[in-house]
Scaffold this motif. Structure first.
Motif, PDB file in Angstrom:
ATOM      1  N   GLY A 106     -12.845   2.398  -9.053  1.00 39.06           N
ATOM      2  CA  GLY A 106     -12.115   1.451  -9.885  1.00 39.06           C
ATOM      3  C   GLY A 106     -11.836   1.908 -11.300  1.00 39.06           C
ATOM      4  O   GLY A 106     -11.469   1.090 -12.144  1.00 39.06           O
ATOM      5  N   VAL A 107     -11.995   3.188 -11.585  1.00 39.59           N
ATOM      6  CA  VAL A 107     -11.781   3.679 -12.947  1.00 39.59           C
ATOM      7  C   VAL A 107     -10.318   3.559 -13.353  1.00 39.59           C
ATOM      8  O   VAL A 107     -10.018   3.219 -14.493  1.00 39.59           O
ATOM      9  CB  VAL A 107     -12.254   5.154 -13.057  1.00 39.59           C
ATOM     10  N   LEU A 108      -9.403   3.796 -12.433  1.00 35.16           N
ATOM     11  CA  LEU A 108      -7.970   3.771 -12.764  1.00 35.16           C
ATOM     12  C   LEU A 108      -7.297   2.437 -12.457  1.00 35.16           C
ATOM     13  O   LEU A 108      -6.104   2.301 -12.656  1.00 35.16           O
ATOM     14  CB  LEU A 108      -7.246   4.887 -11.994  1.00 35.16           C
ATOM     15  N   ASP A 109      -8.030   1.464 -11.967  1.00 35.07           N
ATOM     16  CA  ASP A 109      -7.436   0.177 -11.609  1.00 35.07           C
ATOM     17  C   ASP A 109      -6.910  -0.549 -12.838  1.00 35.07           C
ATOM     18  O   ASP A 109      -7.439  -0.407 -13.942  1.00 35.07           O
ATOM     19  CB  ASP A 109      -8.470  -0.710 -10.913  1.00 35.07           C
ATOM     20  N   ILE A 110      -5.842  -1.333 -12.624  1.00 38.70           N
ATOM     21  CA  ILE A 110      -5.239  -2.122 -13.701  1.00 38.70           C
ATOM     22  C   ILE A 110      -5.234  -3.576 -13.248  1.00 38.70           C
ATOM     23  O   ILE A 110      -4.655  -3.920 -12.222  1.00 38.70           O
ATOM     24  CB  ILE A 110      -3.794  -1.660 -13.999  1.00 38.70           C
ATOM     25  N   GLU A 111      -5.909  -4.443 -14.010  1.00 41.89           N
ATOM     26  CA  GLU A 111      -5.944  -5.849 -13.643  1.00 41.89           C
ATOM     27  C   GLU A 111      -4.611  -6.527 -13.956  1.00 41.89           C
ATOM     28  O   GLU A 111      -3.788  -6.004 -14.676  1.00 41.89           O
ATOM     29  CB  GLU A 111      -7.022  -6.642 -14.301  1.00 41.89           C
ATOM     30  N   ILE A 112      -4.432  -7.714 -13.384  1.00 44.66           N
ATOM     31  CA  ILE A 112      -3.163  -8.443 -13.513  1.00 44.66           C
ATOM     32  C   ILE A 112      -2.838  -8.744 -14.977  1.00 44.66           C
ATOM     33  O   ILE A 112      -1.693  -8.624 -15.406  1.00 44.66           O
ATOM     34  CB  ILE A 112      -3.217  -9.752 -12.705  1.00 44.66           C
ATOM     35  N   ALA A 113      -3.827  -9.107 -15.756  1.00 42.77           N
ATOM     36  CA  ALA A 113      -3.594  -9.480 -17.152  1.00 42.77           C
ATOM     37  C   ALA A 113      -3.100  -8.304 -17.991  1.00 42.77           C
ATOM     38  O   ALA A 113      -2.454  -8.498 -19.021  1.00 42.77           O
ATOM     39  CB  ALA A 113      -4.875 -10.038 -17.760  1.00 42.77           C
ATOM     40  N   ARG A 114      -3.369  -7.074 -17.546  1.00 43.81           N
ATOM     41  CA  ARG A 114      -2.986  -5.898 -18.340  1.00 43.81           C
ATOM     42  C   ARG A 114      -1.826  -5.127 -17.734  1.00 43.81           C
ATOM     43  O   ARG A 114      -1.546  -4.011 -18.155  1.00 43.81           O
ATOM     44  CB  ARG A 114      -4.203  -4.996 -18.493  1.00 43.81           C
ATOM     45  N   LEU A 115      -1.126  -5.716 -16.751  1.00 46.42           N
ATOM     46  CA  LEU A 115       0.014  -5.037 -16.131  1.00 46.42           C
ATOM     47  C   LEU A 115       1.135  -4.760 -17.121  1.00 46.42           C
ATOM     48  O   LEU A 115       1.883  -3.804 -16.962  1.00 46.42           O
ATOM     49  CB  LEU A 115       0.569  -5.889 -14.988  1.00 46.42           C
TER      50      LEU A 115
ATOM     51  N   VAL B  49       0.854  -1.181   0.000  1.00 42.51           N
ATOM     52  CA  VAL B  49       0.000   0.000   0.000  1.00 42.51           C
ATOM     53  C   VAL B  49       0.889   1.229   0.000  1.00 42.51           C
ATOM     54  O   VAL B  49       1.784   1.362   0.836  1.00 42.51           O
ATOM     55  CB  VAL B  49      -0.939   0.035   1.235  1.00 42.51           C
ATOM     56  N   GLY B  50       0.646   2.126  -0.927  1.00 45.41           N
ATOM     57  CA  GLY B  50       1.344   3.403  -0.991  1.00 45.41           C
ATOM     58  C   GLY B  50       0.397   4.524  -0.602  1.00 45.41           C
ATOM     59  O   GLY B  50      -0.664   4.302  -0.017  1.00 45.41           O
ATOM     60  N   ARG B  51       0.770   5.750  -0.952  1.00 52.17           N
ATOM     61  CA  ARG B  51      -0.096   6.884  -0.633  1.00 52.17           C
ATOM     62  C   ARG B  51      -1.359   6.892  -1.486  1.00 52.17           C
ATOM     63  O   ARG B  51      -2.439   7.213  -1.018  1.00 52.17           O
ATOM     64  CB  ARG B  51       0.646   8.188  -0.842  1.00 52.17           C
TER      65      ARG B  51
ATOM     66  N   GLY C 218      -4.581  -6.790  -8.901  1.00 50.13           N
ATOM     67  CA  GLY C 218      -3.685  -5.982  -9.725  1.00 50.13           C
ATOM     68  C   GLY C 218      -3.309  -4.711  -8.981  1.00 50.13           C
ATOM     69  O   GLY C 218      -3.092  -4.719  -7.785  1.00 50.13           O
ATOM     70  N   ILE C 219      -3.274  -3.592  -9.717  1.00 44.91           N
ATOM     71  CA  ILE C 219      -2.997  -2.292  -9.109  1.00 44.91           C
ATOM     72  C   ILE C 219      -4.333  -1.582  -8.944  1.00 44.91           C
ATOM     73  O   ILE C 219      -5.084  -1.440  -9.906  1.00 44.91           O
ATOM     74  CB  ILE C 219      -2.054  -1.452  -9.994  1.00 44.91           C
ATOM     75  N   GLN C 220      -4.603  -1.127  -7.717  1.00 48.56           N
ATOM     76  CA  GLN C 220      -5.858  -0.455  -7.446  1.00 48.56           C
ATOM     77  C   GLN C 220      -5.604   0.878  -6.766  1.00 48.56           C
ATOM     78  O   GLN C 220      -4.681   1.005  -5.959  1.00 48.56           O
ATOM     79  CB  GLN C 220      -6.752  -1.314  -6.547  1.00 48.56           C
ATOM     80  N   ALA C 221      -6.435   1.864  -7.089  1.00 47.76           N
ATOM     81  CA  ALA C 221      -6.349   3.161  -6.441  1.00 47.76           C
ATOM     82  C   ALA C 221      -6.893   3.029  -5.021  1.00 47.76           C
ATOM     83  O   ALA C 221      -7.920   2.400  -4.797  1.00 47.76           O
ATOM     84  CB  ALA C 221      -7.134   4.202  -7.213  1.00 47.76           C
ATOM     85  N   VAL C 222      -6.193   3.619  -4.068  1.00 46.67           N
ATOM     86  CA  VAL C 222      -6.617   3.547  -2.673  1.00 46.67           C
ATOM     87  C   VAL C 222      -7.884   4.370  -2.467  1.00 46.67           C
ATOM     88  O   VAL C 222      -8.757   3.995  -1.693  1.00 46.67           O
ATOM     89  CB  VAL C 222      -5.476   4.017  -1.736  1.00 46.67           C
ATOM     90  N   ASP C 223      -8.012   5.482  -3.185  1.00 49.10           N
ATOM     91  CA  ASP C 223      -9.192   6.337  -3.080  1.00 49.10           C
ATOM     92  C   ASP C 223     -10.383   5.635  -3.719  1.00 49.10           C
ATOM     93  O   ASP C 223     -10.447   5.458  -4.936  1.00 49.10           O
ATOM     94  CB  ASP C 223      -8.921   7.668  -3.777  1.00 49.10           C
TER      95      ASP C 223
END
Length: 120
Positions: free
Chosen positions: A30-39, A10-12, A20-25
């Motif tokens: 989930g608009v900016l989230d990136i799933e594992i398959a698209r990393l 977890v970062g800021r 995958g990568i998810q926005a903490v906010d």
């Protein structure tokens, strides 16, 4: 989308989860989230990084952590795929073996069976 329950870093502004990568906010839903398959899709990553309000240093750290945790799957060689399609190389066929279902009624039909009741 809510953060996945398996959180690895977890970062800021970003988190690396099992999704995958998810926005903490969570107001971003989930608009900016990136799933594992698209990393490993560099165009998608750069488009997310260029969005206004994205902390670039935190995003880069999340991206490196996610790529270490979820390595890129090796791509299939197109030449080998052509040979398999032509039948020169036999590809192993994995056929799932399903157990046979045996339906049988032993004794009498259920509608003619006496009902049981719990007596007090």
């Amino acid at each position: 989308m809510a953060l996945h329950r398996d959180i690895f870093w977890v970062g800021r502004q970003w988190a690396v989860t099992a999704a995958g990568i998810q926005a903490v906010d969570q107001r971003l839903r989930g608009v900016l989230d990136i799933e594992i398959a698209r990393l490993w899709d560099d165009d998608l990553v750069q488009s997310r990084r260029a969005k206004p309000g994205v902390n670039a240093a935190d995003f880069d750290k999340a991206l490196t952590m996610a790529r270490e945790r979820f390595p890129q799957a090796p791509e299939a060689n197109p030449f080998v795929a052509q040979l398999e399609a032509l039948g020169v190389i036999e590809a192993p066929v994995a056929a799932p073996v399903l157990p046979l279902m045996k339906l049988r009624a032993e004794g009498r039909l259920a509608r003619f069976m006496p009902q049981w009741r719990i007596r007090r």
